[in-house]
Design a protein around this motif. Structure first.
Motif, PDB file in Angstrom:
ATOM      1  N   ARG A   4      32.893 -65.182 -55.708  1.00  0.00           N
ATOM      2  CA  ARG A   4      33.374 -64.984 -54.349  1.00  0.00           C
ATOM      3  C   ARG A   4      34.377 -63.847 -54.255  1.00  0.00           C
ATOM      4  O   ARG A   4      34.757 -63.462 -53.135  1.00  0.00           O
TER       5      ARG A   4
ATOM      6  N   GLY B 217      34.120 -72.773 -49.781  1.00  0.00           N
ATOM      7  CA  GLY B 217      33.056 -71.855 -49.402  1.00  0.00           C
ATOM      8  C   GLY B 217      33.358 -71.245 -48.050  1.00  0.00           C
ATOM      9  O   GLY B 217      34.405 -71.515 -47.445  1.00  0.00           O
TER      10      GLY B 217
ATOM     11  N   PRO C 269      28.736 -67.501 -52.457  1.00  0.00           N
ATOM     12  CA  PRO C 269      29.136 -68.896 -52.668  1.00  0.00           C
ATOM     13  C   PRO C 269      28.074 -69.708 -53.402  1.00  0.00           C
ATOM     14  O   PRO C 269      28.419 -70.647 -54.122  1.00  0.00           O
TER      15      PRO C 269
END
Length: 268
Positions: free
Chosen positions: A58, A121, A134
């Motif tokens: 991420r 997320g 994610p």
């Protein structure tokens, strides 16, 4: 199927039980133990932890929350249910939502023990976007973080609600055969979207779907049940809206189902 539990056995299991450290090569800073849960069943939470950890997938730090049912110590050796949140919550909210208490309650009612594990997320979609992936975080990093805690990352299922529910289905479609089961509450789906387009890849993965009768997604979730390559092991429509007032009522059923799916060892 890669696991030994039959679809009939899954149905039966669900019906019968109404500081700093290094994790996976990444530096984690302990934020806190989870706060006492004000909601959920009147049972104690087990070992629940919230840390801050760097996610390469991420490109940022994320919150990483885990919960072990009361009576199972630090959870070493237990299988894992991955948790994908919707827009209404992040892992920082899991304590106040009582998820650890629901886990203890499910095990006390007879569900085989397992661990809950979820990381932050996106709010609106679990699709990869540019350098933010994610799905890869959940597929590669979260199991590694869990394994460093001593959990059994070879036995995994996934549970999510709203956009997390659609994200859970997308995850299972992206990695066919990787997950023991998928439980989705009121998944944010629409005919023609990526979940529907990839539904055929769910063959062999037990899927449970729950949605409230007063939920705007009900029609589309019911359409998804017809688009699946196999009948879902659970498809439940009871009174409720798109919120935790409803989702809390079906957590026990889902946790029983997930515990049963995670129990048998992998075949040979």
């Amino acid at each position: 199927m890669a696991h030994l539990l039959t679809r009939r056995a899954l149905l039966t299991a669900g019906a019968g039980v109404a500081g700093a450290g290094v994790i996976g090569g990444l530096t984690a800073r302990q934020l806190s133990r989870a706060e006492p849960d004000p909601s959920g069943p009147d049972v104690p939470a087990g070992d629940a932890r919230l840390i801050r950890i760097a996610s390469n997938a991420r490109g940022r730090e994320v919150d990483f929350w885990t919960a072990v049912p009361e009576g199972y110590g630090d959870g070493r050796g237990l299988p894992v249910c991955l948790v994908l949140h919707g827009a209404s919550a992040t892992p920082r909210d899991f304590g106040r939502l009582g998820l650890a208490r629901f886990l203890t309650d499910a095990v006390r009612r007879g569900a085989p023990p397992f661990v809950l594990a979820g990381a932050t997320g996106p709010r609106n979609s679990w699709h990869p976007s540019g350098t933010d992936d994610p799905q890869r975080m959940v597929r590669e990093e979260v199991p590694t973080w869990c394994a460093r805690r001593g959990f059994d990352s070879s036995r995994l299922a996934v549970w999510g609600w709203s956009t997390g529910g659609s994200g859970a289905l997308l995850l299972a479609e992206a990695y066919p055969g990787w997950l023991r089961a998928v439980a989705a509450f009121s998944p944010a789906v629409r005919p023609g979207d990526a979940v529907f387009a990839g539904a055929g890849k769910l063959r062999g993965t037990p899927v449970g779907l729950w949605c409230g009768r007063q939920d705007n997604f009900l029609k589309d979730v019911r359409a998804l049940t017809r688009a699946l390559p196999e009948r879902p092991v659970r498809a439940e429509w009871t009174d409720g809206r798109h919120n935790f007032g409803y989702w809390n009522t079906v957590i026990p059923d889902a946790f029983a189902l997930l515990g049963g799916a995670l129990t048998p060892p992998r075949a040979g």
